[in-house]
Design a protein around this motif. Structure first.
Motif, PDB file in Angstrom:
ATOM      1  N   LYS A  99       0.848  -1.187   0.000  1.00 11.62           N
ATOM      2  CA  LYS A  99       0.000   0.000   0.000  1.00 11.62           C
ATOM      3  C   LYS A  99       0.884   1.236   0.000  1.00 11.62           C
ATOM      4  CE  LYS A  99      -3.809  -2.433   0.757  1.00 11.62           C
ATOM      5  NZ  LYS A  99      -4.450  -2.599   2.018  1.00 11.62           N
ATOM      6  N   SER A 100       0.441   2.244  -0.729  1.00 15.11           N
ATOM      7  CA  SER A 100       1.350   3.354  -0.958  1.00 15.11           C
ATOM      8  C   SER A 100       1.756   4.078   0.318  1.00 15.11           C
ATOM      9  CB  SER A 100       0.718   4.345  -1.886  1.00 15.11           C
ATOM     10  OG  SER A 100      -0.203   5.110  -1.186  1.00 15.11           O
ATOM     11  N   TYR A 101       0.793   4.295   1.235  1.00 15.75           N
ATOM     12  CA  TYR A 101       1.158   5.158   2.342  1.00 15.75           C
ATOM     13  C   TYR A 101       2.061   4.477   3.359  1.00 15.75           C
ATOM     14  CZ  TYR A 101      -3.137   3.020   4.130  1.00 15.75           C
ATOM     15  OH  TYR A 101      -4.103   2.155   4.476  1.00 15.75           O
ATOM     16  N   HIS A 102       2.318   3.196   3.125  1.00 21.73           N
ATOM     17  CA  HIS A 102       3.291   2.528   3.991  1.00 21.73           C
ATOM     18  C   HIS A 102       4.684   2.626   3.391  1.00 21.73           C
ATOM     19  CE1 HIS A 102      -0.380  -0.236   4.438  1.00 21.73           C
ATOM     20  NE2 HIS A 102      -0.554   0.895   5.053  1.00 21.73           N
ATOM     21  N   TYR A 103       4.736   2.934   2.110  1.00 22.44           N
ATOM     22  CA  TYR A 103       6.032   2.950   1.449  1.00 22.44           C
ATOM     23  C   TYR A 103       6.732   4.276   1.608  1.00 22.44           C
ATOM     24  CZ  TYR A 103       6.020  -1.365  -1.217  1.00 22.44           C
ATOM     25  OH  TYR A 103       6.063  -2.659  -1.593  1.00 22.44           O
ATOM     26  N   GLN A 104       8.013   4.177   1.775  1.00 20.28           N
ATOM     27  CA  GLN A 104       8.842   5.362   1.708  1.00 20.28           C
ATOM     28  C   GLN A 104      10.068   4.937   0.934  1.00 20.28           C
ATOM     29  OE1 GLN A 104       9.482   6.874   5.610  1.00 20.28           O
ATOM     30  NE2 GLN A 104       7.308   7.128   5.935  1.00 20.28           N
ATOM     31  N   PRO A 105      10.807   5.898   0.372  1.00 21.90           N
ATOM     32  CA  PRO A 105      11.961   5.494  -0.418  1.00 21.90           C
ATOM     33  C   PRO A 105      12.880   4.536   0.338  1.00 21.90           C
ATOM     34  CG  PRO A 105      11.526   7.799  -0.742  1.00 21.90           C
ATOM     35  CD  PRO A 105      10.562   7.327   0.295  1.00 21.90           C
ATOM     36  N   SER A 106      12.969   4.693   1.664  1.00 22.80           N
ATOM     37  CA  SER A 106      13.862   3.814   2.419  1.00 22.80           C
ATOM     38  C   SER A 106      13.391   2.359   2.379  1.00 22.80           C
ATOM     39  CB  SER A 106      13.946   4.282   3.863  1.00 22.80           C
ATOM     40  OG  SER A 106      12.660   4.245   4.431  1.00 22.80           O
ATOM     41  N   ASP A 107      12.134   2.140   1.985  1.00 20.29           N
ATOM     42  CA  ASP A 107      11.645   0.766   1.906  1.00 20.29           C
ATOM     43  C   ASP A 107      12.403  -0.047   0.867  1.00 20.29           C
ATOM     44  OD1 ASP A 107       9.781   1.090   3.836  1.00 20.29           O
ATOM     45  OD2 ASP A 107       8.175   1.612   2.465  1.00 20.29           O
ATOM     46  N   PHE A 108      13.001   0.661  -0.087  1.00 19.94           N
ATOM     47  CA  PHE A 108      13.717  -0.066  -1.124  1.00 19.94           C
ATOM     48  C   PHE A 108      15.086  -0.525  -0.619  1.00 19.94           C
ATOM     49  CE2 PHE A 108      10.669   2.633  -3.287  1.00 19.94           C
ATOM     50  CZ  PHE A 108       9.959   1.649  -3.935  1.00 19.94           C
ATOM     51  N   ASP A 109      15.476  -0.032   0.540  1.00 14.01           N
ATOM     52  CA  ASP A 109      16.711  -0.468   1.152  1.00 14.01           C
ATOM     53  C   ASP A 109      16.379  -1.667   2.036  1.00 14.01           C
ATOM     54  OD1 ASP A 109      18.979  -0.874   2.547  1.00 14.01           O
ATOM     55  OD2 ASP A 109      19.289   1.227   3.115  1.00 14.01           O
ATOM     56  N   GLU A 110      16.909  -2.810   1.680  1.00 11.32           N
ATOM     57  CA  GLU A 110      16.549  -4.053   2.359  1.00 11.32           C
ATOM     58  C   GLU A 110      16.927  -4.049   3.845  1.00 11.32           C
ATOM     59  OE1 GLU A 110      14.820  -6.661   1.246  1.00 11.32           O
ATOM     60  OE2 GLU A 110      14.489  -5.545  -0.600  1.00 11.32           O
ATOM     61  N   ARG A 111      17.870  -3.156   4.243  1.00 11.15           N
ATOM     62  CA  ARG A 111      18.315  -3.189   5.645  1.00 11.15           C
ATOM     63  C   ARG A 111      17.304  -2.573   6.596  1.00 11.15           C
ATOM     64  NH1 ARG A 111      23.605  -0.178   4.071  1.00 11.15           N
ATOM     65  NH2 ARG A 111      21.934   0.804   2.931  1.00 11.15           N
ATOM     66  N   THR A 112      16.451  -1.676   6.055  1.00 16.96           N
ATOM     67  CA  THR A 112      15.510  -1.017   6.959  1.00 16.96           C
ATOM     68  C   THR A 112      14.319  -1.942   7.242  1.00 16.96           C
ATOM     69  OG1 THR A 112      14.409  -0.034   5.088  1.00 16.96           O
ATOM     70  CG2 THR A 112      16.034   1.325   6.212  1.00 16.96           C
ATOM     71  N   PRO A 113      13.748  -1.858   8.449  1.00 14.15           N
ATOM     72  CA  PRO A 113      12.611  -2.734   8.747  1.00 14.15           C
ATOM     73  C   PRO A 113      11.435  -2.384   7.851  1.00 14.15           C
ATOM     74  CG  PRO A 113      12.930  -1.122  10.487  1.00 14.15           C
ATOM     75  CD  PRO A 113      14.069  -0.968   9.553  1.00 14.15           C
ATOM     76  N   SER A 114      10.633  -3.376   7.490  1.00 12.10           N
ATOM     77  CA  SER A 114       9.576  -3.140   6.522  1.00 12.10           C
ATOM     78  C   SER A 114       8.234  -2.914   7.202  1.00 12.10           C
ATOM     79  CB  SER A 114       9.483  -4.319   5.565  1.00 12.10           C
ATOM     80  OG  SER A 114       9.264  -5.481   6.314  1.00 12.10           O
ATOM     81  N   VAL A 115       8.259  -2.475   8.468  1.00 12.97           N
ATOM     82  CA  VAL A 115       6.999  -2.236   9.165  1.00 12.97           C
ATOM     83  C   VAL A 115       6.726  -0.733   9.195  1.00 12.97           C
ATOM     84  CG1 VAL A 115       5.765  -2.514  11.348  1.00 12.97           C
ATOM     85  CG2 VAL A 115       7.331  -4.268  10.567  1.00 12.97           C
ATOM     86  N   ARG A 116       5.487  -0.357   8.895  1.00 12.02           N
ATOM     87  CA  ARG A 116       5.098   1.056   8.970  1.00 12.02           C
ATOM     88  C   ARG A 116       4.076   1.224  10.083  1.00 12.02           C
ATOM     89  NH1 ARG A 116       8.689   3.151   8.011  1.00 12.02           N
ATOM     90  NH2 ARG A 116       9.795   2.922   6.079  1.00 12.02           N
ATOM     91  N   TYR A 117       4.159   2.368  10.772  1.00 10.90           N
ATOM     92  CA  TYR A 117       3.242   2.611  11.870  1.00 10.90           C
ATOM     93  C   TYR A 117       2.250   3.679  11.470  1.00 10.90           C
ATOM     94  CZ  TYR A 117       6.881  -0.041  14.032  1.00 10.90           C
ATOM     95  OH  TYR A 117       7.782  -1.038  14.297  1.00 10.90           O
TER      96      TYR A 117
END
Ligand SMILES: Nc1ncnc2c1ncn2[C@@H]1O[C@H](COP(=O)(O)OP(=O)(O)OP(=O)(O)O)[C@@H](O)[C@H]1O
Length: 527
Positions: A99-117
């Motif tokens: 879903k778009s509003y969970h995505y941020q550019p950092s999501d494409f970096d595999e090291r960052t956690p993929s959970v959005r609050y």
């Protein structure tokens, strides 16, 4: 007597208490009922006063579920309020749900956690530009507009001036644009409560226009045309001349020549959301609803329109008999019960594209591998204003593709090329250019598609090796295609002998004449 009416069977209960405990419960029950009435009336009065005070002292705005602004507010809340220390919030796995509003550019970096609050249902106070605001999220009662899921949002701020609310919404929009820079929102067909609707957007990295190879003039002409159409004054000038404010394009050519890539690149270039339909498991009414719920400015992509299974319903034959569902193009008729059995009809598609309920302002792009099989009504001027041909790779495009794939810039944060492309030990700019020219010269015109060349280069990874092997690869690709074409031709021939071939097949002659590719149908016609 009154208590008997309120509590049926009260007199029996009273008698039991009198006989067993010698105690009359009448006055006790009467007092309890009176206290309950006073409490509930008091609560309603307090609620009423609160509501009145709220209306008097606060300004509010409601943001509907399906609106883009809804996502923008959520994104702002997620980053500025929830992630900064809310104790009650919702968590979602961004990558899994897309879903778009969970995505941020950092999501494409595999090291960052993929959970959005995200903010949870209910009310939450926050500060914005030195003022207190109240954020509330609740289930929408409008089930039709809420077909895509989600919650309605209500924002309130202290004071009778609504300007701070407008500024807040503006800030949400600016913030969303900033974090989505370089990304394109793509919607596909989704489902909600058994109804077809546009899905939540998936964010894709915007594709620069110069990474899609097309004849330079054709590309410039296409971009100019869309630029003029999207000019802020265009809507009014179309209206004044009585012309519906719509623009349609047909991108045609063999598979893998860049039609879909160009749509994505155009959406990124013009900062428009892309709404794409393929597969077409929709009925006329659902298609009309999808078109009616498009935003005022967007790109709609109808992929592989020739395989949409468009049928002409109830055509009248020469004897005046109704012949049902004659198929002019697309796959054969589906048996009853098949999900596509009640797919779109030609009139349904035409109606969705430019019927009275269809949105104005959108850019419609249809793609097709076999344009000559399309209904003339579908591609007539007014529905399709420009046709753009995407063909096999040209020398210039092959050169560009080679340089793009092996160029040594920007794959990593340090500006270096990713190690997977460095198998040749790296090349300087001039060496790469020379190799690219050599590579392109070895590909005969009109033999292979950009997708095939891209696949070859990616599999090979070594620039010098690619140049050395390209000639034999082109030959084997042509040979494999010829073999496949002959196989299809044989299958068609035997279908004809058995009488199971479709009455009208796609006529690929016009395309075959533009390619060295032997088209199966062309070969069939030759025999
Ligand atoms: N003209 C082109 N320029 C750059 N890349 C291309 C081009 N054509 C194809 N490609 C590459 O080939 C792949 C497939 O391209 P794309 O899906 O755009 O082709 P298509 O014409 O839409 O195919 P289809 O008709 O099967 O949908 C993509 O990865 C894309 O990068």
């Amino acid at each position: 007597m009154i208590l008997e009416t309120i509590i049926p069977g009260f007199s029996i209960l009273r008698q039991i208490f009198l006989n067993w405990f010698r105690f009359d419960i009448t006055s006790l029950v009467a007092k309890a009922i009176f206290a309950a009435i006073v409490a509930s009336a008091g609560q309603s009065i307090v609620e009423g006063i609160k509501e009145l005070l709220f209306k008097f002292c606060f300004s509010s705005v409601t943001v509907p579920v399906a609106d883009r602004l809804n996502r923008e507010v959520l994104t702002w809340m997620s980053v500025h309020v929830v992630e900064k220390g809310s104790r009650h919030f919702a968590a979602k796995s961004s990558k899994r749900h897309g879903k778009s509003y969970h995505y941020q550019p950092s999501d494409f970096d595999e090291r960052t956690p993929s959970v959005r609050y995200l903010p949870t249902i209910g009310a939450q106070w926050f500060w914005h530009r030195g003022r207190p605001f109240l954020f509330r999220q609740y289930e929408s009662t409008d089930k039709l507009r809420n077909a895509g899921g989600g919650f309605e949002i209500k924002i309130s701020c202290l004071g009778r001036n609504p300007e701070p609310l407008k500024r807040f919404l503006e800030d949400c929009k600016i913030f969303d644009d900033k974090i989505n820079e370089g990304l394109t929102m793509v919607h596909t067909k989704g489902h909600h409560y058994n109804a077809d609707c546009w899905s939540e957007p998936i964010l894709k990295s915007s594709r620069p226009l110069d990474t899609v190879d097309l004849d330079v003039e054709t590309k410039q002409d296409l971009v100019n045309d869309i630029t003029e159409y999207l000019h802020p004054s265009a809507r009014r000038s179309y209206g004044r001349r009585g012309i519906p404010y719509r623009r349609g394009y047909l991108f045609y050519g063999p598979p893998g020549t860049g039609k879909t890539s160009m749509c994505l690149a155009l959406a990124g270039h013009f900062k428009l959301e892309l709404y794409t339909l393929s597969g077409y498991g929709v009925r006329d009414d659902a298609l009309a609803k999808l078109f009616a719920t498009l935003p005022p400015k967007c790109i709609v992509l109808l992929e592989d329109i020739d395989s949409a299974g468009v049928t002409r319903e109830h055509m009248i034959d020469e004897d005046g008999e109704k012949t049902k569902n004659q198929t002019r193009n697309g796959p054969p008729e589906q048996p009853p019960g098949h999900p596509n059995a009640q797919g779109i009809t030609l009139s349904g598609l035409l109606n969705a594209i430019d019927g009275t309920t269809s949105q104005e302002g959108r850019v419609l792009i249809m793609t097709s591998n076999t344009p000559e099989t399309l209904e003339p009504a579908l591609v007539r001027p007014g529905r399709i204003d420009k046709q753009v041909f995407f063909g096999p790779i040209s020398k210039q495009s092959a050169e560009n593709l080679f340089v793009r794939i092996f160029s040594n810039t920007g794959d990593t944060d340090t500006g270096e090329c990713s190690p997977i492309w460095l198998a040749d030990g790296g090349l300087d700019r001039q060496e790469l250019k020379d190799l690219a020219t050599l590579f392109a010269e070895k590909i005969p015109v009109g033999t292979v598609t950009p997708a095939e060349v891209q696949g070859f280069l990616i599999n090979n990874r070594k620039p010098r090796d690619s140049v050395a092997k390209v000639e034999s690869w082109v030959q084997s690709t042509i040979e494999a295609r010829r073999k496949r074409a002959l196989e299809i031709m044989e299958a068609k021939k035997s279908e004809r002998v058995n009488g199971s071939a479709p009455p009208v097949g796609p006529d690929l002659r016009s395309l075959s004449s533009q390619f060295a590719f032997p088209s199966p149908m062309y070969l069939l016609e030759q025999t």
